[in-house]
Design an enzyme around this catalytic site. Sequence first.
Site, mmCIF file in Angstrom:
data_model
loop_
_atom_site.group_PDB
_atom_site.id
_atom_site.type_symbol
_atom_site.label_atom_id
_atom_site.label_comp_id
_atom_site.label_asym_id
_atom_site.label_seq_id
_atom_site.Cartn_x
_atom_site.Cartn_y
_atom_site.Cartn_z
ATOM 1 N N GLU A 108 0.821 -1.204 0.000
ATOM 2 C CA GLU A 108 0.000 0.000 0.000
ATOM 3 C C GLU A 108 0.855 1.254 0.000
ATOM 4 O OE1 GLU A 108 -3.234 0.352 -0.490
ATOM 5 O OE2 GLU A 108 -3.056 -1.813 -0.844
ATOM 6 N N SER B 299 19.518 -8.257 -8.363
ATOM 7 C CA SER B 299 18.359 -8.366 -9.239
ATOM 8 C C SER B 299 18.516 -9.426 -10.303
ATOM 9 C CB SER B 299 18.099 -7.027 -9.924
ATOM 10 O OG SER B 299 17.930 -6.027 -8.968
ATOM 11 N N HIS C 125 3.604 -10.131 -9.367
ATOM 12 C CA HIS C 125 5.050 -10.357 -9.395
ATOM 13 C C HIS C 125 5.769 -9.286 -8.574
ATOM 14 C CE1 HIS C 125 9.101 -10.986 -10.792
ATOM 15 N NE2 HIS C 125 9.150 -9.733 -11.211
ATOM 16 N N SER C 126 5.347 -8.043 -8.764
ATOM 17 C CA SER C 126 5.904 -6.943 -7.988
ATOM 18 C C SER C 126 4.927 -5.796 -8.127
ATOM 19 C CB SER C 126 7.274 -6.533 -8.537
ATOM 20 O OG SER C 126 7.106 -5.908 -9.792
#
Lengths: 442, 492
Positions: B169, B255, B384-385
């Site tokens: 959020e 990453s 996923h993100s």
Amino acid sequence: MATSIIQGMGLATGFSPANYRIAHPVSCRSLPGLYFLDFCLLLPLELQFAIIILFSKVALCSVHESNFSERRVSSFVIRSDGSLLSALNGGKNRRGELTTNAVGAKQEKEAPSTASSPGHEVLLFEALREGLEEEMDRDPNVCVMGEDVGHYGGSYKVTKGLATKYGDLRVLDTPIAENSFTGMAIGAAMTGLRPIVEGMNMGFLLLAFNQISNNCGMLHYTSGGQFKIPIVIRGPGGVGKQLGAEHSQRLESYFQSIPGIQMVACSTPYNAKGLMKAAIRSDNPVILFEHVLLYNLKERIPDEEYVLNLEEAEIVRKGEHATILTYSRMRYHVMQAAKTLVNKGYDPEVIDIRSLKPFDLHTIGNSVKKTHRVLIVEECMRTGGIGASLTASINENFHDYLDAPIVCLSSQDVPTPYAGVLEEWTVVQPAQIVAAFEQLCR
Amino acid sequence: MIHHCCRSSYFPREHYSVPENNRIPHLLSCNSPTRFTSRRFESIKPDKQLDYVNDNGGPQEYIDIVLSSLRSDTVKLRHAKKLQMFDLRRFMILSAVRETVLNFPGGIVKFTQELKFLSESTERIPCYRVLDDRGQLLSNNCMQIDKNIALKMYKDMVMLQTMDAIFYEAQRQGRISFYVTSIGEEAINIASAAALTIDDFVFPQYREAGVQLWRGFTLQDFADQCFGNTLDNGKGRQMPAHYGSKKHNYITVASTVGTQVLHAVGAAYSLKMEGKDACTITYFGDGGSSTGDFHAALNFAAVMEAPVILFCRNNGWAISTPVTDQFRSDGVVVRGQAYGVRSIRVDGNDALAVFNAVQVARKIAINESKPVLIEALTYRAGHHSTSDDSSKYRPIKDIEWWRLAQDPVARFRKWLEGDDWWDSQAESELREATRKEVLHAIQVAEKIEKPGLHEIFSDVYDVPPSNLSHQENSLREAVKKHQQDYPPDVPF
């Protein structure tokens, strides 16, 4: 006769070999090298006497300084016209070197060794092995991994005998997956080991690019300094004798942009051993570029332990007319060209830059300020090679000192052909260097 | 079978003690070099070893294998064995056997007359599970787990769930720039961490924040990393959710996909050299198992006999790629056998199953010094993100079903309540307290200042070289000259 007098004096003065020994290896960034004096036996007698007289003067003032805890360097320059220059340099970390010959030096004898210490003769790959072995003895965390490094002893025999001595866990044979064993080495480095990764040929490390760029170079930074990667990646690169396009690559141009890594290139047995040791002791990831054709170079190197500075360039020949910057195999082409140039009456200054990332702009800058002309001779391709970066760097920093645009001789932007004659034409030859130098000095 | 090849000294780790506080490899405490594999031949005599027709009759193991396969054969053979007429026996074996097996490089292989291809699809490997959907123990075997550990597991799972919801959020509100949730994978995160010790190195991908939570990374630490402030371990250099902490042995997330699997194998190799009572664990997803690094890592781990646990979170999706487009093998677990690695498939939404599997895997890895592959089947119930909206490529009702009906946290809670270790009042208190904690952590982290300009240039190397110092000075001058063009809240 001259040498015996000098030898006798050498022991009395502070210039005996024992003083050149580093008290203990210090693993900080700037590690001074050893200082050697070489006396050319080919000099005419008058010159030799001049040296003796000069030495006696120096000996009188320095004989009381028996304790050489702080290193002082005398650099003597014997110029081609026979006059003597001496500069007493008090800087702790600067290393001066005596020119071996007035004429362009012989290929093999690049690092002068003092007459009183015998040293031992080694080939370049043996020097690398010596450095490796000494470091493995010194620190049990040092290990080697690569293809065929263990029982086979390495494709170029750099790791010969190490597996039997240290066991096949410390000298690890890996399957054929460069990205994989480089990644493994990075993981091992993060948890405490100091691995040395051998690429059978530098070209194969293209497969390891992801690990080298994204993890090796970056993890120290992105982890906020928590995890360090004291890894050494080494292997032979450069154009060999008809090895084909894929095995004749110059990876230094591809790797030079990667932030977080250091790159050095060795060219003689002396600097090969010193740089190998320095690279292993460094806490940063270091890529050590060797050259396929230089492994059988023979040279006499000191018996004592020595470590060279990773960021320093080596002045091979001092001169006045123009600076020639080079590294690795091209050094020998340059020295051959220098011989011709000296015969023609020119006085080139030859610097083996050794440190490809970062450049030793201090040494290079001093040279540019003196000669005002620069010729860069490299084996990389024209586009995006080390020469290109060096040109940009020198232009940026020393523009005001240049009397002429920098000339950069490099290989063409073509894959290296297999045919012998064609291959020869893609590599910069001494004749081209002579022509370019003459053009530069006009 | 081992006696033949181990003429040189092979010291299994339990035969000598390594000083606890030293990281001295066992190399130093034995006189001869370490041989880590028992099957290594001396390379000076390759031909003689492999040729079974040599003077000493070939490897003993070979003869044993052959004999055992011919045990039902001729009387003469048995007779020869009884009389220990070695030459006759050898002759019999050679003549009978020459047609049946061959000692190829890599081992003895039996021949077959059948031209049969191995099928590309087999029945799916069954999945290990302890609790059913309603949180009831499936078998009658008592589940051995300490109550405090079980409660901590539950609390951390709730914490992870709450943290994920609130941080997500926060990203939507623009307070942080990016976030990755682990919704649906709470059991994998917490239960696997609970089965390990703090000495085991963790090489995460990016959906394993719960592992770090278990190890003691506080909510404040998580928030600091996401906001990239000065208290962040990573000094604000990585994206949010790319945590890393040396003191918790949790290697910083990179990453790049799949690269961490290799690092874990390398670190396991380093642990093996030191003879430490620890292993490494690495996490990756179904997508990560397609990378080249994964395959090489699995291969390496098997060859080097490295103590590593390779944990695959098969959650069905790699961003928008479903597993049917990712591989055609039966998931990832079958690959273990292909590489010579022991493997197991577990129900990733069952905290107790994951806990048991990782506990046993750890024992195997350390005691036998072998890699273990665990495939946990689960579902990525979140996106996923924050840069993804998964309703674009999968039906919402699927997402909802997995999120609600298969919620690992709810399932574990039901088991706890069944054992009277938990109740609804404790539940509401915990949820309330956790929510407050997370919100507070975010508020505090938001206000802390960001790292200064110097942190751009530090840690690239151990000591900044001259070119970087030069660049830092240029940047400082530029910022000083044009202060209005640069962000005001970044300390100089």
